[in-house]
Enzyme design. Sequence first.
Site, PDB file in Angstrom:
ATOM      1  N   ASP A 364     -21.985 -12.867  -0.727  1.00  0.00           N
ATOM      2  CA  ASP A 364     -20.708 -12.257  -1.088  1.00  0.00           C
ATOM      3  C   ASP A 364     -20.649 -12.172  -2.612  1.00  0.00           C
ATOM      4  O   ASP A 364     -21.471 -12.779  -3.311  1.00  0.00           O
ATOM      5  CB  ASP A 364     -19.563 -13.108  -0.529  1.00  0.00           C
ATOM      6  CG  ASP A 364     -18.205 -12.522  -0.843  1.00  0.00           C
ATOM      7  OD1 ASP A 364     -18.079 -11.279  -0.834  1.00  0.00           O
ATOM      8  OD2 ASP A 364     -17.269 -13.291  -1.105  1.00  0.00           O
ATOM      9  N   ASP A 806     -17.703 -17.555   0.378  1.00  0.00           N
ATOM     10  CA  ASP A 806     -16.666 -18.556   0.100  1.00  0.00           C
ATOM     11  C   ASP A 806     -15.358 -18.298   0.826  1.00  0.00           C
ATOM     12  O   ASP A 806     -14.453 -19.124   0.757  1.00  0.00           O
ATOM     13  CB  ASP A 806     -16.381 -18.603  -1.402  1.00  0.00           C
ATOM     14  CG  ASP A 806     -15.676 -17.346  -1.893  1.00  0.00           C
ATOM     15  OD1 ASP A 806     -16.065 -16.246  -1.447  1.00  0.00           O
ATOM     16  OD2 ASP A 806     -14.743 -17.454  -2.697  1.00  0.00           O
ATOM     17  N   ASP A 810     -16.229 -14.027   5.172  1.00  0.00           N
ATOM     18  CA  ASP A 810     -17.675 -14.263   5.201  1.00  0.00           C
ATOM     19  C   ASP A 810     -18.112 -15.092   6.410  1.00  0.00           C
ATOM     20  O   ASP A 810     -19.311 -15.356   6.559  1.00  0.00           O
ATOM     21  CB  ASP A 810     -18.121 -14.983   3.921  1.00  0.00           C
ATOM     22  CG  ASP A 810     -17.751 -14.222   2.666  1.00  0.00           C
ATOM     23  OD1 ASP A 810     -17.939 -12.991   2.662  1.00  0.00           O
ATOM     24  OD2 ASP A 810     -17.264 -14.834   1.707  1.00  0.00           O
TER      25      ASP A 810
END
Length: 1099
Positions: A364, A806, A810
């Site tokens: 990410d 995080d 995700d």
Amino acid sequence: MSHVGGGSIPSKIIQQKEIWNPLCITTRSKMYFCTLKHQRPKCMEEGRNSPAGRELLSSLDNSPASRQPLPHPSGSFGALGISRPDAGESFNSAVTTKRLHSLDSEFFEEVSLQCATQPSKHLVSWGSSAKEMLHNDNNTTFSASFDISRDSGNLGLIRCEQPNRNIYEFTANMEFNGQKFSLSQSNIVLRGCQLKNTGWIIGVVVYAGQETKAMLNSAASPSKRSKLEAYMNRETLWLSIFLFMMCLVVAVGMGLWLARYENQLDYLPYYRKRYLTPGKDYGKRYKFYGIPMEIFFSFLSSIIVFQIMIPISLYITMELVRIGQSYFMIGDRHMYDSSSNSRFQCRSLNINEDLGQIRYVFSDKTGTLTENKMEFQRASVNGKSYGGSLLTADQMQEENVSGATTNKRWKLKSTIAVDSELLELLHKDLVGDERIAAHEFFLALAACNTVVPIRTHDGFSSSTDCQFSEDVETIDYQGESPDEQALVAAASAYGYTLFERTSGHIVIDVNGEKLRFGVLGMHEFDSVRKRMSVVIRFPNNAVKVLVKGADTSVLSILAKDSGMDDRARRAATQSHLTEYSSQGLRTLVIAARDLTEEELELWQCKFDDASTSLTDRAAKLRQTAALVECDLNLLGATAIEDKLQEGVPEAIESLRQAGIKVWVLTGDKQETAISIGLSCKLLAPDMEQIIINGNSENECRKLLAEAKAKCGLKPSNKGSQYLTCNKNAEMDHLERPERKEEAPISLIIDGNSLVYILEKELESELFDIATYCKVVLCCRVAPLQKAGIVDLIKSRTDDMTLAIGDGANDVSMIQMADVGVGICGQEGRQAVMASDFAMGQFRFLNRLLLVHGHWNYQRMGYLVLYNFYRNAVFVLMLFWYILFTAFSTTSALTDWSSVLYSVVYTSVPTIVVGILDKDLSHRTLLRYPKIYGVGYRHEAYNIRLFWVTMADTLWQSLVLFGIPVIVYKESTIDIWSMGNLWTVAVVIIVNVHLAMDVRRWVSITHIAVWGSVIVAFACVVVLDSIPIFPNYGTIYHLAKSPTYWLTIFLTIVIGLLPHFLFKLVRHHFWPSDIQIAREAEILRRGPDYWLSKPVGGSS
């Protein structure tokens, strides 16, 4: 999530209205018409004459909300409030009351909806009491989706799109009283979102249960198994086949032997057919059931004797070793994050060795690669660059810069450095073009955004020139995009402070003077236009459109008939943009244009139609935006630095040197993703970019075909025709078509294109292009699309994948990857809870893979092979003995020796070496990242090594059996004495074999290896000292004979000689990368290191 700037509800429908009435609930294609029942809260039931009732009614009459003017009829209405988090997803369409009439107003806490198809009840959650809400200084805005009329019995209708996974879009409209109002993504609250800066909202549920966007993007958590363990199961199957063949050989041999000596069986002590001793059993059958049954019993007995060949204890040993490895990973001080006070976490204990075989890393962006903190650095205003030397407020006061000592009522929450020259320009009393351009430039920064200002009182501010003090309010900005927040904060630092935003207007403090601007409409950013614009009405009733966007997007729509000065200004601005981009800064271009009343009326009509359309709304809004986003006047450009996490560029570079491909999957805009890719050195300026932004299947197919042609790949319907590499990535390269100049290529694709690619027959085309490119960037992707990209690689290759993120978006990606890593960031704990490993910073991934991953893989690969070896050598030794004793399945070893061999004699050294052994130090592994390639090339464990180990095992078992038999061939030694010799010899030879392969000796390793040999000999002495055992006293007779010790020594030397010679030749003529690095490491340390190194020291 921003909830400002949503639907546009003309104010005329809410004038002179007093009470809330409902609309409807829409689910899929069904629309339920509902009526609303009001229920007074307890404070109303106390009576209008009660003190509490009078106090509340008085509050309603004197509240700021009752005095707020109505917004402009075409304004967009925001939402203020919070809804029940478990109520699914609701939209909010906010309205602002002209006045709340206290005597006739009713407040309710329970809303009962009577639907034509099914009744339901919805509870409204009040974030604070009515009195607290109405005395808030902000404009009180009630979020509701129904008419405010007691007498009206009208019902509304909501039409929305089918439930889908796209969390970035929502297309719907609301029909009420013959009028149609637009509902977009700004009017929907997704399940699981946290609403900030609001007291409460009232909404209508449009998607519920499994049809919510959050649930449609969720995926079941798959069970993860180590890839090495899967390979181990394959070898275990081979050992099972080998075990079956040995048992079959013994059984068949037994049958042949019995058939040959059938007439002599009565003279043998074990196989005779009948009792020959006189007595009651004389003549009866004695331990003989016929040749077929004897063959069957021999087969079963062989399974019992040889069952140790199947390493059942290996699974327990692996778990113990993984626990030890996890202990040292958790305790690694180099992976401790002091900023968040978080240390490394091992949340899964069965995939430690997979960390050493990773080939693809899917990351990410926001919060993973970046800190999500941006700073305004440079600005180009009217063709002149500013920001070369930035000063803080204290530094400017020391230098007595004009405008720095102005007594302000507003103070930013964060300190921002400004350019003193630009600040002086803004405070000069000039009327020239330069001053006007700078004024409009910062007005555009403060107005063209969706940022919400949050004001809090922060004490007093005193002026040195004045004799009084006044309150100072601290302003913090909240918004969808951190770059928008940085731009608005920068405008405030230069004296243009956005301090109020309502549904229809904004208020900007310009150097102490409050200016109120009416917001007539906004075109939000999209990946096609690559810009956003806002149409505002100035206090002098002039109407302007303010635009900001990417340079390629805005520069192309500037006014054509420009003079010399304008052309020079554009050339200077473009030069500044090139300079800023080369510094890794994120750039935006600012422009503006005056609108005539005719242009405004035409745009307003088109905008209303497009914003309420249920089909092709985005395309229609783009066409509408084109009416005003043209013939613009260039104001300047901005440059923002996105603060990367510490060590991110270095970590990505190390991973790429290790042969790991890093892909970035983000929900951010394409320009943002590209800019971050350049900042973190994922993308190089000279890298050729292939961009795929398709809006249909045919368009995506065409773009993919063009991309394959650019890469030089052959077009194919089934794909992957040019890929001739091993699926397990044993080769570090693909067979690529020959190109004259092999320039690195990056692939950039958006989520809208992935909708058509991942769900259609275009996956193979994307796979071919993506695996060919050096870098892949996926932007504006939904959570499930992230998982789809990971699955694209997992399902088509045997390469190991790792996903790191995080946030909650995700989770699907983390669960889909072979290894999931969560970052303990600012977006909650969802990613950490769903991950296999968790850490505080992205840079720790470098050490996790290159150091701990390498160590774990090397240890576990050797552990598995060694366990196969030590069990097989023991079983084969018994197998040779059974063949030597007429296939009788008798054993020369006691049952205790067989049990203790795996539990005590050889288990502890295996565990200790599996936890503590290191082939290279962590410094060497970080210095030479390419060494990591031995993992994904499977050099420490593969089928070839398995059969080489089995060949060595076969030789050692023959030596273990043959040499004692040859030495004692003419002696009178009994079976139990031979068994004791074999027990001691096999324990010593397997432990010395292990010692030859240990690469890091510490005190615990010495104790485990040599201590196991001593313990084994001690156990043999103890077992031979028990009178009831058949081997009683044998060791005492053997130990006195030099032949016994000489036989053991000779067995060990001859048995391990091939292993020693194989290692010697291989290291001398075909050294591996690890061997070369080890020798370099030893030479680098020098002799003084080894003389001064304490016993048991760690490298």
